[in-house]
Scaffold this motif. Structure first.
Motif, PDB file in Angstrom:
ATOM      1  N   SER A   1     -27.963 -19.355 145.629  1.00 23.41           N
ATOM      2  CA  SER A   1     -29.578 -20.304 146.243  1.00 23.41           C
ATOM      3  C   SER A   1     -30.082 -20.136 147.469  1.00 23.41           C
ATOM      4  O   SER A   1     -30.864 -19.547 147.870  1.00 23.41           O
ATOM      5  CB  SER A   1     -29.705 -21.211 145.829  1.00 23.41           C
ATOM      6  OG  SER A   1     -29.181 -22.382 146.064  1.00 23.41           O
ATOM      7  N   GLU A   2     -29.012 -20.052 148.570  1.00 24.01           N
ATOM      8  CA  GLU A   2     -29.307 -19.911 149.933  1.00 24.01           C
ATOM      9  C   GLU A   2     -28.654 -18.299 150.732  1.00 24.01           C
ATOM     10  O   GLU A   2     -29.505 -18.184 151.765  1.00 24.01           O
ATOM     11  CB  GLU A   2     -28.021 -20.796 150.568  1.00 24.01           C
ATOM     12  CG  GLU A   2     -28.084 -22.551 150.025  1.00 24.01           C
ATOM     13  CD  GLU A   2     -27.015 -23.501 150.346  1.00 24.01           C
ATOM     14  OE1 GLU A   2     -27.319 -24.254 151.200  1.00 24.01           O
ATOM     15  OE2 GLU A   2     -26.053 -22.807 150.941  1.00 24.01           O
ATOM     16  N   ILE A   3     -28.894 -17.568 150.012  1.00 24.28           N
ATOM     17  CA  ILE A   3     -29.119 -16.625 150.091  1.00 24.28           C
ATOM     18  C   ILE A   3     -29.511 -15.149 149.327  1.00 24.28           C
ATOM     19  O   ILE A   3     -29.722 -13.933 149.594  1.00 24.28           O
ATOM     20  CB  ILE A   3     -26.984 -15.749 149.798  1.00 24.28           C
ATOM     21  CG1 ILE A   3     -26.365 -15.934 148.718  1.00 24.28           C
ATOM     22  CG2 ILE A   3     -26.222 -16.568 151.361  1.00 24.28           C
ATOM     23  CD1 ILE A   3     -26.523 -14.123 147.584  1.00 24.28           C
ATOM     24  N   ALA A   4     -30.376 -16.059 148.014  1.00 23.55           N
ATOM     25  CA  ALA A   4     -31.048 -15.208 147.159  1.00 23.55           C
ATOM     26  C   ALA A   4     -31.882 -14.061 147.977  1.00 23.55           C
ATOM     27  O   ALA A   4     -31.877 -13.514 147.568  1.00 23.55           O
ATOM     28  CB  ALA A   4     -31.518 -15.977 145.945  1.00 23.55           C
ATOM     29  N   ASP A   5     -32.347 -15.257 148.791  1.00 26.04           N
ATOM     30  CA  ASP A   5     -33.919 -13.906 149.263  1.00 26.04           C
ATOM     31  C   ASP A   5     -33.505 -12.739 149.786  1.00 26.04           C
ATOM     32  O   ASP A   5     -34.003 -11.655 150.263  1.00 26.04           O
ATOM     33  CB  ASP A   5     -34.486 -15.354 150.307  1.00 26.04           C
ATOM     34  CG  ASP A   5     -35.853 -16.510 149.524  1.00 26.04           C
ATOM     35  OD1 ASP A   5     -35.446 -15.861 148.425  1.00 26.04           O
ATOM     36  OD2 ASP A   5     -35.755 -17.017 149.862  1.00 26.04           O
ATOM     37  N   GLU A   6     -32.149 -13.454 151.044  1.00 22.68           N
ATOM     38  CA  GLU A   6     -31.809 -12.210 151.884  1.00 22.68           C
ATOM     39  C   GLU A   6     -31.377 -11.143 151.291  1.00 22.68           C
ATOM     40  O   GLU A   6     -31.305  -9.589 151.285  1.00 22.68           O
ATOM     41  CB  GLU A   6     -30.084 -12.612 152.663  1.00 22.68           C
ATOM     42  CG  GLU A   6     -29.908 -11.814 153.559  1.00 22.68           C
ATOM     43  CD  GLU A   6     -30.958 -11.349 154.659  1.00 22.68           C
ATOM     44  OE1 GLU A   6     -31.031 -10.022 154.869  1.00 22.68           O
ATOM     45  OE2 GLU A   6     -31.852 -11.601 155.467  1.00 22.68           O
ATOM     46  N   PHE A   7     -30.579 -11.291 149.927  1.00 20.57           N
ATOM     47  CA  PHE A   7     -30.202 -10.232 149.116  1.00 20.57           C
ATOM     48  C   PHE A   7     -31.440  -9.414 148.601  1.00 20.57           C
ATOM     49  O   PHE A   7     -30.782  -8.799 148.257  1.00 20.57           O
ATOM     50  CB  PHE A   7     -29.469 -11.027 148.372  1.00 20.57           C
ATOM     51  CG  PHE A   7     -28.320 -10.386 146.835  1.00 20.57           C
ATOM     52  CD1 PHE A   7     -28.014  -9.214 147.188  1.00 20.57           C
ATOM     53  CD2 PHE A   7     -27.306 -11.301 146.663  1.00 20.57           C
ATOM     54  CE1 PHE A   7     -26.878  -8.445 146.535  1.00 20.57           C
ATOM     55  CE2 PHE A   7     -26.441 -10.194 145.570  1.00 20.57           C
ATOM     56  CZ  PHE A   7     -26.476  -8.551 145.885  1.00 20.57           C
ATOM     57  N   ALA A   8     -32.369 -10.555 148.007  1.00 23.08           N
ATOM     58  CA  ALA A   8     -33.292 -10.125 147.510  1.00 23.08           C
ATOM     59  C   ALA A   8     -34.382  -8.136 148.609  1.00 23.08           C
ATOM     60  O   ALA A   8     -34.083  -7.731 147.998  1.00 23.08           O
ATOM     61  CB  ALA A   8     -34.406 -10.812 146.783  1.00 23.08           C
ATOM     62  N   LYS A   9     -34.167  -9.075 149.945  1.00 27.33           N
ATOM     63  CA  LYS A   9     -34.376  -8.246 150.474  1.00 27.33           C
ATOM     64  C   LYS A   9     -33.429  -6.612 150.646  1.00 27.33           C
ATOM     65  O   LYS A   9     -34.181  -5.979 151.021  1.00 27.33           O
ATOM     66  CB  LYS A   9     -34.299  -8.620 151.883  1.00 27.33           C
ATOM     67  CG  LYS A   9     -35.908  -9.890 152.054  1.00 27.33           C
ATOM     68  CD  LYS A   9     -35.499 -10.640 153.055  1.00 27.33           C
ATOM     69  CE  LYS A   9     -36.545 -11.635 153.176  1.00 27.33           C
ATOM     70  NZ  LYS A   9     -36.058 -12.272 155.145  1.00 27.33           N
TER      71      LYS A   9
END
Length: 334
Positions: free
Chosen positions: A86-94
Protein backbone atom coordinates in the motif's frame (compact mmCIF):
# COMPACT_ATOMS: atom_id res chain seq x y z
CA UNK A 1 22.03 0.79 -19.96
CA UNK A 2 20.52 -1.86 -22.21
CA UNK A 3 22.45 -2.74 -25.33
CA UNK A 4 20.64 -2.40 -28.65
CA UNK A 5 19.88 -5.96 -29.76
CA UNK A 6 18.37 -4.88 -33.09
CA UNK A 7 20.61 -5.46 -36.09
CA UNK A 8 18.95 -3.45 -38.84
CA UNK A 9 20.68 -0.19 -39.77
CA UNK A 10 17.52 1.26 -41.29
CA UNK A 11 14.45 2.14 -39.22
CA UNK A 12 11.86 -0.62 -38.94
CA UNK A 13 8.51 0.26 -40.58
CA UNK A 14 6.20 0.81 -37.63
CA UNK A 15 2.51 -0.19 -37.47
CA UNK A 16 0.37 2.78 -36.52
CA UNK A 17 -1.79 0.64 -34.23
CA UNK A 18 1.08 -0.37 -31.94
CA UNK A 19 1.08 0.96 -28.34
CA UNK A 20 2.89 4.19 -27.46
CA UNK A 21 4.75 2.75 -24.50
CA UNK A 22 5.42 -0.37 -22.46
CA UNK A 23 6.08 -1.24 -18.82
CA UNK A 24 8.20 -4.39 -18.63
CA UNK A 25 7.40 -5.90 -15.24
CA UNK A 26 8.65 -8.67 -13.01
CA UNK A 27 7.36 -9.55 -9.56
CA UNK A 28 8.75 -12.13 -7.16
CA UNK A 29 6.23 -13.66 -4.79
CA UNK A 30 5.76 -15.86 -1.74
CA UNK A 31 4.15 -18.52 -3.95
CA UNK A 32 1.47 -19.09 -6.57
CA UNK A 33 -1.84 -19.24 -4.67
CA UNK A 34 -4.42 -16.49 -4.36
CA UNK A 35 -3.36 -15.68 -0.79
CA UNK A 36 0.31 -15.26 -1.77
CA UNK A 37 1.98 -11.87 -1.82
CA UNK A 38 4.54 -9.85 -3.78
CA UNK A 39 7.99 -9.57 -2.15
CA UNK A 40 9.72 -7.48 -4.83
CA UNK A 41 8.78 -5.68 -8.02
CA UNK A 42 10.63 -4.06 -10.90
CA UNK A 43 9.54 -2.00 -13.90
CA UNK A 44 11.46 -0.99 -17.02
CA UNK A 45 9.65 1.78 -18.90
CA UNK A 46 10.09 1.52 -22.68
CA UNK A 47 9.01 3.87 -25.44
CA UNK A 48 6.96 2.87 -28.48
CA UNK A 49 9.95 1.18 -30.14
CA UNK A 50 11.27 -0.55 -27.06
CA UNK A 51 13.98 1.91 -26.01
CA UNK A 52 14.50 2.24 -22.25
CA UNK A 53 13.25 5.43 -20.64
CA UNK A 54 13.58 4.55 -16.96
CA UNK A 55 13.68 1.68 -14.48
CA UNK A 56 12.54 1.17 -10.89
CA UNK A 57 12.80 -1.53 -8.22
CA UNK A 58 11.44 -2.07 -4.74
CA UNK A 59 11.24 -4.68 -2.03
CA UNK A 60 7.80 -5.27 -0.53
CA UNK A 61 6.98 -6.50 2.96
CA UNK A 62 4.50 -9.36 2.34
CA UNK A 63 3.27 -9.34 5.96
CA UNK A 64 3.72 -13.11 6.03
CA UNK A 65 6.31 -15.85 5.52
CA UNK A 66 8.45 -14.98 2.45
CA UNK A 67 8.02 -18.44 0.92
CA UNK A 68 10.82 -20.10 -1.09
CA UNK A 69 13.79 -18.00 0.03
CA UNK A 70 16.12 -20.44 -1.77
CA UNK A 71 14.72 -19.10 -5.06
CA UNK A 72 14.23 -15.35 -4.61
CA UNK A 73 16.77 -14.92 -1.78
CA UNK A 74 14.57 -12.55 0.24
CA UNK A 75 14.42 -13.51 3.91
CA UNK A 76 12.07 -12.32 6.62
CA UNK A 77 14.90 -10.21 8.04
CA UNK A 78 15.49 -8.50 4.67
CA UNK A 79 11.80 -7.86 4.08
CA UNK A 80 10.87 -6.75 7.59
CA UNK A 81 12.06 -3.19 6.94
CA UNK A 82 10.62 -3.00 3.42
CA UNK A 83 7.54 -0.88 2.63
CA UNK A 84 4.09 -2.44 2.49
CA UNK A 85 2.48 -2.71 -0.93
CA UNK A 86 0.00 0.00 0.00
CA UNK A 87 2.97 2.32 0.59
CA UNK A 88 4.47 1.78 -2.86
CA UNK A 89 1.19 1.41 -4.79
CA UNK A 90 1.14 5.03 -6.02
CA UNK A 91 4.76 4.94 -7.22
CA UNK A 92 4.17 1.59 -8.90
CA UNK A 93 1.09 3.01 -10.60
CA UNK A 94 3.08 5.96 -12.00
CA UNK A 95 5.39 3.47 -13.68
CA UNK A 96 2.49 1.57 -15.25
CA UNK A 97 0.11 4.35 -16.23
CA UNK A 98 -0.61 4.73 -19.93
CA UNK A 99 1.52 1.73 -20.87
CA UNK A 100 1.00 -1.87 -21.90
CA UNK A 101 2.20 -4.21 -19.15
CA UNK A 102 4.75 -6.66 -20.56
CA UNK A 103 5.80 -9.75 -18.63
CA UNK A 104 6.93 -13.33 -19.17
CA UNK A 105 3.74 -15.30 -18.49
CA UNK A 106 1.95 -11.98 -17.99
CA UNK A 107 -1.26 -13.51 -16.64
CA UNK A 108 0.60 -14.45 -13.46
CA UNK A 109 2.30 -11.10 -12.89
CA UNK A 110 -0.91 -9.21 -13.61
CA UNK A 111 -2.98 -11.46 -11.33
CA UNK A 112 -0.59 -10.82 -8.43
CA UNK A 113 -0.51 -7.08 -9.11
CA UNK A 114 -4.30 -6.83 -9.45
CA UNK A 115 -4.78 -8.68 -6.18
CA UNK A 116 -2.31 -6.46 -4.33
CA UNK A 117 -4.09 -3.34 -5.57
CA UNK A 118 -7.44 -4.83 -4.54
CA UNK A 119 -6.08 -5.40 -1.02
CA UNK A 120 -4.88 -1.80 -0.98
CA UNK A 121 -8.36 -0.63 -2.03
CA UNK A 122 -6.90 0.81 -5.22
CA UNK A 123 -6.79 0.00 -8.93
CA UNK A 124 -3.70 -0.43 -11.09
CA UNK A 125 -3.81 1.89 -14.14
CA UNK A 126 -3.31 -0.97 -16.59
CA UNK A 127 -5.69 -1.61 -19.47
CA UNK A 128 -3.74 -4.12 -21.55
CA UNK A 129 -0.96 -6.66 -21.13
CA UNK A 130 1.35 -8.49 -23.49
CA UNK A 131 2.85 -11.87 -22.69
CA UNK A 132 6.31 -12.45 -24.17
CA UNK A 133 5.58 -16.19 -24.27
CA UNK A 134 2.59 -15.51 -26.52
CA UNK A 135 4.65 -13.10 -28.64
CA UNK A 136 7.43 -15.70 -29.05
CA UNK A 137 4.85 -18.18 -30.28
CA UNK A 138 3.39 -15.65 -32.74
CA UNK A 139 6.90 -14.99 -34.05
CA UNK A 140 7.62 -18.74 -34.18
CA UNK A 141 10.96 -18.25 -32.47
CA UNK A 142 13.02 -21.49 -32.43
CA UNK A 143 13.08 -21.86 -28.64
CA UNK A 144 13.54 -25.21 -26.83
CA UNK A 145 10.96 -24.15 -24.21
CA UNK A 146 9.20 -21.06 -22.91
CA UNK A 147 11.51 -20.21 -20.03
CA UNK A 148 12.89 -16.68 -19.74
CA UNK A 149 16.45 -17.98 -19.93
CA UNK A 150 15.71 -19.60 -23.31
CA UNK A 151 14.32 -16.36 -24.71
CA UNK A 152 17.33 -14.48 -23.31
CA UNK A 153 19.79 -16.97 -24.83
CA UNK A 154 18.09 -16.66 -28.22
CA UNK A 155 18.90 -12.95 -28.29
CA UNK A 156 22.27 -13.23 -26.57
CA UNK A 157 21.08 -11.49 -23.41
CA UNK A 158 23.13 -12.40 -20.33
CA UNK A 159 21.29 -13.08 -17.08
CA UNK A 160 23.16 -11.89 -14.01
CA UNK A 161 20.78 -12.67 -11.13
CA UNK A 162 17.94 -15.03 -12.07
CA UNK A 163 14.81 -14.54 -9.94
CA UNK A 164 15.90 -11.08 -8.89
CA UNK A 165 13.04 -8.86 -10.06
CA UNK A 166 15.23 -6.02 -11.36
CA UNK A 167 17.55 -8.27 -13.36
CA UNK A 168 14.69 -10.38 -14.69
CA UNK A 169 12.92 -7.20 -15.84
CA UNK A 170 16.15 -5.98 -17.48
CA UNK A 171 16.66 -9.28 -19.27
CA UNK A 172 13.06 -9.31 -20.47
CA UNK A 173 13.29 -5.71 -21.67
CA UNK A 174 16.38 -6.59 -23.72
CA UNK A 175 14.69 -9.65 -25.19
CA UNK A 176 11.38 -7.88 -25.79
CA UNK A 177 12.82 -5.09 -27.94
CA UNK A 178 14.09 -7.30 -30.82
CA UNK A 179 10.88 -9.33 -30.64
CA UNK A 180 8.89 -6.10 -30.92
CA UNK A 181 10.93 -5.04 -33.96
CA UNK A 182 10.44 -8.43 -35.61
CA UNK A 183 6.70 -8.15 -35.05
CA UNK A 184 6.64 -4.61 -36.43
CA UNK A 185 8.66 -5.62 -39.49
CA UNK A 186 6.11 -8.35 -40.22
CA UNK A 187 3.20 -6.03 -39.42
CA UNK A 188 2.11 -8.66 -36.89
CA UNK A 189 -0.85 -8.03 -34.65
CA UNK A 190 0.48 -7.99 -31.08
CA UNK A 191 -1.19 -10.53 -28.75
CA UNK A 192 -2.63 -7.86 -26.42
CA UNK A 193 -5.12 -8.87 -23.75
CA UNK A 194 -7.42 -6.69 -21.67
CA UNK A 195 -6.63 -6.31 -17.95
CA UNK A 196 -9.65 -6.50 -15.66
CA UNK A 197 -9.22 -5.05 -12.13
CA UNK A 198 -10.58 -7.18 -9.28
CA UNK A 199 -13.75 -5.92 -7.61
CA UNK A 200 -14.53 -9.08 -5.63
CA UNK A 201 -11.87 -11.40 -4.30
CA UNK A 202 -10.88 -13.67 -1.43
CA UNK A 203 -7.63 -14.39 0.37
CA UNK A 204 -8.76 -17.84 1.45
CA UNK A 205 -6.04 -20.39 0.66
CA UNK A 206 -6.74 -22.58 -2.33
CA UNK A 207 -7.55 -26.20 -1.37
CA UNK A 208 -4.75 -27.60 -3.53
CA UNK A 209 -2.18 -24.93 -2.88
CA UNK A 210 0.83 -25.06 -5.18
CA UNK A 211 4.13 -24.68 -3.35
CA UNK A 212 7.84 -24.87 -3.99
CA UNK A 213 7.79 -22.91 -7.25
CA UNK A 214 8.17 -19.26 -7.97
CA UNK A 215 9.38 -16.81 -10.57
CA UNK A 216 9.77 -18.07 -14.14
CA UNK A 217 9.55 -21.78 -13.34
CA UNK A 218 5.77 -21.30 -12.96
CA UNK A 219 3.33 -23.78 -14.36
CA UNK A 220 0.75 -22.50 -16.81
CA UNK A 221 -1.94 -24.07 -18.94
CA UNK A 222 -1.32 -21.79 -21.92
CA UNK A 223 0.44 -18.57 -22.78
CA UNK A 224 -2.64 -16.55 -21.90
CA UNK A 225 -3.88 -18.10 -18.67
CA UNK A 226 -2.41 -19.17 -15.37
CA UNK A 227 -3.62 -20.35 -12.02
CA UNK A 228 -2.69 -23.11 -9.59
CA UNK A 229 -4.28 -26.41 -10.57
CA UNK A 230 -7.08 -27.66 -8.36
CA UNK A 231 -9.50 -30.55 -8.44
CA UNK A 232 -13.14 -29.82 -9.13
CA UNK A 233 -16.06 -32.12 -8.30
CA UNK A 234 -17.60 -33.93 -11.24
CA UNK A 235 -20.77 -32.32 -12.53
CA UNK A 236 -23.71 -34.63 -11.69
CA UNK A 237 -25.87 -33.46 -14.60
CA UNK A 238 -25.76 -34.35 -18.33
CA UNK A 239 -24.85 -31.63 -20.81
CA UNK A 240 -28.13 -30.22 -22.21
CA UNK A 241 -26.35 -28.53 -25.11
CA UNK A 242 -25.49 -24.97 -26.02
CA UNK A 243 -26.72 -21.84 -24.34
CA UNK A 244 -29.20 -19.85 -26.46
CA UNK A 245 -29.16 -16.07 -26.34
CA UNK A 246 -32.09 -14.65 -24.38
CA UNK A 247 -32.71 -17.92 -22.52
CA UNK A 248 -31.44 -19.24 -19.18
CA UNK A 249 -28.50 -21.45 -18.33
CA UNK A 250 -29.40 -25.06 -17.56
CA UNK A 251 -27.70 -27.30 -15.02
CA UNK A 252 -25.07 -29.46 -16.72
CA UNK A 253 -24.06 -26.84 -19.29
CA UNK A 254 -20.32 -26.74 -19.97
CA UNK A 255 -18.94 -23.25 -19.24
CA UNK A 256 -15.44 -22.09 -20.22
CA UNK A 257 -13.73 -18.84 -19.21
CA UNK A 258 -11.15 -16.81 -21.11
CA UNK A 259 -9.26 -13.76 -19.89
CA UNK A 260 -9.72 -11.70 -16.75
CA UNK A 261 -12.84 -11.45 -14.64
CA UNK A 262 -13.61 -8.70 -12.13
CA UNK A 263 -14.79 -11.35 -9.68
CA UNK A 264 -11.93 -13.61 -8.63
CA UNK A 265 -11.97 -16.46 -11.15
CA UNK A 266 -12.01 -19.19 -8.53
CA UNK A 267 -14.92 -17.56 -6.70
CA UNK A 268 -16.82 -17.31 -9.98
CA UNK A 269 -16.07 -20.93 -10.85
CA UNK A 270 -17.15 -22.08 -7.38
CA UNK A 271 -20.48 -20.28 -7.75
CA UNK A 272 -21.02 -21.83 -11.17
CA UNK A 273 -20.31 -25.31 -9.78
CA UNK A 274 -22.70 -24.72 -6.86
CA UNK A 275 -25.38 -23.78 -9.42
CA UNK A 276 -24.89 -27.12 -11.17
CA UNK A 277 -22.77 -26.04 -14.13
CA UNK A 278 -19.75 -27.88 -15.52
CA UNK A 279 -16.49 -25.88 -15.65
CA UNK A 280 -14.53 -26.72 -18.80
CA UNK A 281 -10.81 -25.96 -18.97
CA UNK A 282 -10.87 -25.75 -22.76
CA UNK A 283 -13.32 -25.03 -25.58
CA UNK A 284 -14.66 -27.87 -27.72
CA UNK A 285 -17.74 -28.53 -29.83
CA UNK A 286 -19.46 -29.64 -26.61
CA UNK A 287 -18.88 -26.31 -24.82
CA UNK A 288 -22.20 -24.65 -24.03
CA UNK A 289 -20.91 -21.09 -23.62
CA UNK A 290 -17.66 -19.12 -23.36
CA UNK A 291 -17.49 -16.31 -20.82
CA UNK A 292 -15.02 -13.53 -21.65
CA UNK A 293 -14.72 -9.78 -21.18
CA UNK A 294 -12.35 -9.58 -24.14
CA UNK A 295 -14.04 -11.38 -27.06
CA UNK A 296 -11.63 -9.98 -29.65
CA UNK A 297 -8.53 -11.29 -27.87
CA UNK A 298 -6.35 -13.76 -29.80
CA UNK A 299 -6.54 -16.53 -27.19
CA UNK A 300 -6.93 -20.19 -28.08
CA UNK A 301 -10.34 -20.32 -26.41
CA UNK A 302 -11.82 -17.32 -28.21
CA UNK A 303 -10.41 -18.53 -31.52
CA UNK A 304 -11.92 -21.99 -31.05
CA UNK A 305 -15.23 -20.52 -29.90
CA UNK A 306 -15.49 -18.53 -33.12
CA UNK A 307 -14.59 -21.56 -35.25
CA UNK A 308 -17.13 -23.81 -33.48
CA UNK A 309 -19.87 -21.19 -33.32
CA UNK A 310 -19.86 -21.45 -29.53
CA UNK A 311 -21.98 -18.71 -27.89
CA UNK A 312 -19.94 -15.98 -26.18
CA UNK A 313 -21.18 -13.80 -23.31
CA UNK A 314 -19.47 -11.37 -20.96
CA UNK A 315 -19.05 -11.66 -17.20
CA UNK A 316 -21.92 -9.32 -16.32
CA UNK A 317 -24.41 -11.35 -18.36
CA UNK A 318 -23.06 -14.60 -16.91
CA UNK A 319 -23.40 -13.37 -13.32
CA UNK A 320 -26.98 -12.33 -14.00
CA UNK A 321 -27.79 -15.71 -15.57
CA UNK A 322 -26.08 -17.50 -12.69
CA UNK A 323 -28.80 -16.38 -10.28
CA UNK A 324 -31.51 -18.22 -12.24
CA UNK A 325 -30.02 -21.49 -13.51
CA UNK A 326 -32.76 -23.87 -14.69
CA UNK A 327 -32.80 -27.31 -13.00
CA UNK A 328 -31.55 -30.19 -15.14
CA UNK A 329 -34.32 -32.13 -16.88
CA UNK A 330 -34.66 -35.51 -15.18
CA UNK A 331 -32.48 -34.54 -12.21
CA UNK A 332 -29.10 -36.00 -11.35
CA UNK A 333 -27.32 -38.77 -13.19
CA UNK A 334 -27.19 -42.16 -11.59
Amino acid sequence: MLEDQTTADTPTPWPAAYPEGYAVVDVETTGLARDDRIVSAAVYQLDARGQVEDHWYTLVNPERDPGPVWIHGLTTAVLSGAPLFSEIADEFAKRLEGRVLVAHNAAFDWSMIAREYARARATAPVRQRLCTIALSKELQLPLPNHKLESLAAHYGVVQQRAHHALDDARVLAEAFRPSLHLAAGADLRLPLLACQPLTEWSDSPTPSRTSGHIGHQRSYSSSNSWRPSRKRPACPYPNPGRYKEGEQLIQGMRVAFSGDTSIDRELLEDRAIEAGLHIATSVSRLTSVLVTNDPDSPTTKTTKARSFGTPVIDEAVFVQLLSHVVPAPGGRQG
